[in-house]
Scaffold this motif. Sequence first.
Motif, PDB file in Angstrom:
ATOM      1  N   ASP A 180       0.703  -1.222  -0.045  1.00 19.89           N
ATOM      2  CA  ASP A 180       0.024   0.018  -0.205  1.00 19.89           C
ATOM      3  C   ASP A 180       0.871   1.283   0.023  1.00 19.89           C
ATOM      4  O   ASP A 180       0.620   2.271  -0.757  1.00 19.89           O
ATOM      5  CB  ASP A 180      -0.984  -0.056   1.191  1.00 19.89           C
ATOM      6  N   TYR A 181       2.054   1.220   0.696  1.00 25.98           N
ATOM      7  CA  TYR A 181       2.808   2.254   0.869  1.00 25.98           C
ATOM      8  C   TYR A 181       3.578   2.519  -0.697  1.00 25.98           C
ATOM      9  O   TYR A 181       3.562   3.676  -1.228  1.00 25.98           O
ATOM     10  CB  TYR A 181       3.912   2.224   1.936  1.00 25.98           C
ATOM     11  N   ASP A 182       3.967   1.567  -1.129  1.00 28.40           N
ATOM     12  CA  ASP A 182       4.612   1.682  -2.297  1.00 28.40           C
ATOM     13  C   ASP A 182       3.803   2.145  -3.448  1.00 28.40           C
ATOM     14  O   ASP A 182       3.962   2.805  -4.298  1.00 28.40           O
ATOM     15  CB  ASP A 182       5.063   0.179  -3.036  1.00 28.40           C
ATOM     16  N   PHE A 183       2.445   1.700  -3.416  1.00 22.30           N
ATOM     17  CA  PHE A 183       1.329   2.079  -4.323  1.00 22.30           C
ATOM     18  C   PHE A 183       0.885   3.556  -4.320  1.00 22.30           C
ATOM     19  O   PHE A 183       0.853   4.398  -5.142  1.00 22.30           O
ATOM     20  CB  PHE A 183      -0.036   1.144  -4.212  1.00 22.30           C
ATOM     21  N   ILE A 184       0.671   4.053  -3.233  1.00 23.26           N
ATOM     22  CA  ILE A 184       0.479   5.582  -2.743  1.00 23.26           C
ATOM     23  C   ILE A 184       1.713   6.381  -3.208  1.00 23.26           C
ATOM     24  O   ILE A 184       1.436   7.505  -3.957  1.00 23.26           O
ATOM     25  CB  ILE A 184       0.108   5.598  -1.262  1.00 23.26           C
ATOM     26  N   PHE A 185       2.756   5.895  -2.971  1.00 21.20           N
ATOM     27  CA  PHE A 185       4.155   6.897  -3.257  1.00 21.20           C
ATOM     28  C   PHE A 185       4.146   6.928  -4.932  1.00 21.20           C
ATOM     29  O   PHE A 185       4.469   7.807  -5.342  1.00 21.20           O
ATOM     30  CB  PHE A 185       5.329   6.182  -2.503  1.00 21.20           C
ATOM     31  N   ASN A 186       3.971   5.753  -5.352  1.00 24.38           N
ATOM     32  CA  ASN A 186       3.805   5.721  -7.055  1.00 24.38           C
ATOM     33  C   ASN A 186       2.856   6.766  -7.445  1.00 24.38           C
ATOM     34  O   ASN A 186       2.987   7.461  -8.363  1.00 24.38           O
ATOM     35  CB  ASN A 186       3.715   4.367  -7.719  1.00 24.38           C
ATOM     36  N   CYS A 187       1.511   6.550  -6.776  1.00 26.57           N
ATOM     37  CA  CYS A 187       0.588   7.438  -7.336  1.00 26.57           C
ATOM     38  C   CYS A 187       1.120   8.803  -7.060  1.00 26.57           C
ATOM     39  O   CYS A 187       0.502  10.026  -7.919  1.00 26.57           O
ATOM     40  CB  CYS A 187      -0.665   7.106  -6.468  1.00 26.57           C
ATOM     41  N   SER A 188       1.689   9.102  -6.244  1.00 28.31           N
ATOM     42  CA  SER A 188       2.158  10.789  -5.747  1.00 28.31           C
ATOM     43  C   SER A 188       2.967  11.176  -6.579  1.00 28.31           C
ATOM     44  O   SER A 188       3.018  12.432  -6.749  1.00 28.31           O
ATOM     45  CB  SER A 188       2.703  10.755  -4.431  1.00 28.31           C
ATOM     46  N   ARG A 189       3.735  10.400  -7.637  1.00 24.91           N
ATOM     47  CA  ARG A 189       4.459  10.836  -8.653  1.00 24.91           C
ATOM     48  C   ARG A 189       3.956  11.582  -9.634  1.00 24.91           C
ATOM     49  O   ARG A 189       4.323  11.978 -10.510  1.00 24.91           O
ATOM     50  CB  ARG A 189       5.257   9.708  -9.135  1.00 24.91           C
ATOM     51  N   HIS A 190       2.463  10.994  -9.909  1.00 24.73           N
ATOM     52  CA  HIS A 190       1.839  11.588 -10.880  1.00 24.73           C
ATOM     53  C   HIS A 190       0.215  12.288 -10.457  1.00 24.73           C
ATOM     54  O   HIS A 190       0.076  12.902 -11.142  1.00 24.73           O
ATOM     55  CB  HIS A 190       1.266  10.123 -11.676  1.00 24.73           C
ATOM     56  N   LEU A 191      -0.119  12.000  -9.514  1.00 27.54           N
ATOM     57  CA  LEU A 191      -1.382  12.540  -8.812  1.00 27.54           C
ATOM     58  C   LEU A 191      -1.220  13.563  -7.809  1.00 27.54           C
ATOM     59  O   LEU A 191      -0.315  13.463  -6.956  1.00 27.54           O
ATOM     60  CB  LEU A 191      -2.253  11.493  -8.431  1.00 27.54           C
ATOM     61  N   LYS A 192      -2.359  14.379  -7.922  1.00 27.87           N
ATOM     62  CA  LYS A 192      -2.435  15.359  -6.657  1.00 27.87           C
ATOM     63  C   LYS A 192      -3.495  15.013  -5.461  1.00 27.87           C
ATOM     64  O   LYS A 192      -4.409  14.596  -5.892  1.00 27.87           O
ATOM     65  CB  LYS A 192      -2.951  16.555  -7.300  1.00 27.87           C
ATOM     66  N   PHE A 193      -2.847  14.934  -4.260  1.00 28.63           N
ATOM     67  CA  PHE A 193      -3.734  14.281  -3.096  1.00 28.63           C
ATOM     68  C   PHE A 193      -4.051  15.306  -2.196  1.00 28.63           C
ATOM     69  O   PHE A 193      -3.194  16.200  -1.862  1.00 28.63           O
ATOM     70  CB  PHE A 193      -2.859  13.140  -2.385  1.00 28.63           C
ATOM     71  N   SER A 194      -5.152  14.909  -1.478  1.00 31.36           N
ATOM     72  CA  SER A 194      -5.421  15.744  -0.408  1.00 31.36           C
ATOM     73  C   SER A 194      -6.184  14.780   0.640  1.00 31.36           C
ATOM     74  O   SER A 194      -6.482  13.652   0.202  1.00 31.36           O
ATOM     75  CB  SER A 194      -6.416  16.866  -0.620  1.00 31.36           C
ATOM     76  N   ASN A 195      -6.474  15.084   1.842  1.00 31.48           N
ATOM     77  CA  ASN A 195      -7.323  14.497   2.919  1.00 31.48           C
ATOM     78  C   ASN A 195      -8.140  15.169   3.554  1.00 31.48           C
ATOM     79  O   ASN A 195      -7.917  16.539   3.968  1.00 31.48           O
ATOM     80  CB  ASN A 195      -6.385  13.915   4.214  1.00 31.48           C
ATOM     81  N   ILE A 196      -9.529  14.735   3.613  1.00 31.41           N
ATOM     82  CA  ILE A 196     -10.581  15.168   4.288  1.00 31.41           C
ATOM     83  C   ILE A 196      -9.973  15.485   5.542  1.00 31.41           C
ATOM     84  O   ILE A 196     -10.010  14.479   6.095  1.00 31.41           O
ATOM     85  CB  ILE A 196     -11.755  14.826   4.177  1.00 31.41           C
ATOM     86  N   GLN A 197     -10.318  16.623   6.590  1.00 30.92           N
ATOM     87  CA  GLN A 197      -9.944  16.833   7.636  1.00 30.92           C
ATOM     88  C   GLN A 197     -10.843  16.430   8.647  1.00 30.92           C
ATOM     89  O   GLN A 197     -11.493  17.259   9.794  1.00 30.92           O
ATOM     90  CB  GLN A 197      -9.657  18.320   8.135  1.00 30.92           C
ATOM     91  N   GLU A 198     -11.418  14.976   8.799  1.00 34.31           N
ATOM     92  CA  GLU A 198     -12.371  14.433   9.581  1.00 34.31           C
ATOM     93  C   GLU A 198     -12.295  13.048   9.467  1.00 34.31           C
ATOM     94  O   GLU A 198     -11.812  12.072   8.602  1.00 34.31           O
ATOM     95  CB  GLU A 198     -13.763  15.033   8.952  1.00 34.31           C
ATOM     96  N   ILE A 199     -12.459  12.408  10.599  1.00 34.63           N
ATOM     97  CA  ILE A 199     -12.484  11.136  10.815  1.00 34.63           C
ATOM     98  C   ILE A 199     -13.660  10.033  10.164  1.00 34.63           C
ATOM     99  O   ILE A 199     -14.778  10.400  10.634  1.00 34.63           O
ATOM    100  CB  ILE A 199     -12.575  10.543  12.382  1.00 34.63           C
TER     101      ILE A 199
END
Length: 349
Positions: A180-199
Motif C-alpha cells: 500500500d505504501y509503495d502504491f501510494i508513493f507511486n501515485c504521488s509521482r503522478h497525482l495530486k492528493f488531499s485528505n478530508i480533515q475529519e475521521i
Amino acid sequence: MSNPILTVAMPTYNAEKHIGEAINSVLNQTFEDFELLIINDGSLDHTLEIISSYTDPRIRLIDLEKNKGIAHCRNLALQEARGEFIAWTDSDDLNEPTRFEKQIYFLQHNPDFGGCGTWLSRFKDSKTHYVTKAYSNPEKIRAALLFKPASIPNATAMLRLAEIRKYGLRYNESLKISEDYDFIFNCSRHLKFSNIQEILYRYRDSETSIMKTFEDQEEQTFNILKTVYKKALASLDIIATEEQLRLHHDICSSKILSKFSEYEACYYWLESLKLKNDLKREYNRKVFNHIITEQFFFLSKKASSFGLKTLWFFVRKSLKNKWIINPKDYSKLAVRCALKYDKFEFKLT
C-alpha cells in the motif's frame, strides 16, 4: 444499467467475525450510487456464506478458489472496477456514513486532484485508542511520503480511476506489508492528493491483522519496507546504502533508540536529506523543512530516555537549522526528557 459513479472494493480473507459489520457500513452510506466489489480471496471459514446472504443488488462478488494475497486482490479490483472513482475498505473495518458522500464531493469539485483520503481512528472492541490526522496540503503529503505511508492512509483513499489506469499504476504483488505504501508513493509521482480533515474511517486493530503480525519482527519489517525507501530516496537522487536505509527506518519506525550515537546519526541523516532537497528542489523547500522538523521531533521522542542531553541536542540543532519548534511539542519533549521516558506513547495532560 449504467455504471455507478463509485466502486467500493473490499478484498477479504477469513473475515467471518467482522465482515457483516464492514458490509453494513458500506450499504448504509448516505451516497448510494456505488457498487460494492467484494473479492473473496479463497477464504476457508464462513466468509463466503455471509457475503452470499446479502441480496443488495449493489454487491458484486468475485470468488477466488485459491488465496492470491492482498496485492493481487487490489490489482484485480483496479481491473474490474466499473466506477469513475474507486475507494478501498477492509473487511474488518468500518466506514462513517458520510465518508463516500464527502470524498465524492471533494473530487467532483476539485478535478485537478487524482485522489483524496481522510483521517482515521484505530479501535479495538469499542474503544478508540489512536487517531491518524493526515495533511490536507498536497505538497506536504508528497514530501511526507518520503517517511510515512499514513500521509495518505491507503484504507481511506478514494482515487480517480481513469488516472490510475492512464499511468498504469498497480500494487507490487511481491511485497507483503508495504504494497500500500509503495502504491501510494507511486501515485504521488503522478497525482495530486488531499485528505478530508475529519475521521471518516475506523480501522480495527485485531490480533490477526497483517501489521499486527509483523510489528514485533523489526528486521523482517525493515527488509520489506526498504524496497519503498530506496524508491523514495531516489527522488532526491540518493542511491542509499544499507546503513543509510537502516537510519531512515530508525527515523520512520516507532523503535526506541538504545544509544545516543544512534540518535545523532539519525539527525545527521535528516540534515543530509534537507541539504539534498535544497540542491535538487524536488520538494517545496519550505514544506520539506517543515516535514524534516516534524521528523526530528518524532525522532527525539524516541531518544528521551537519554534525558536532558536529548533536549539540549534537539534545541541546538533546531535553532541551527532554523527549524521552528512548536511550543507544545517542546513542552512534551521537555517532560519526557526530564522523566527519561523510555516508551514511545506519552500523553502530557
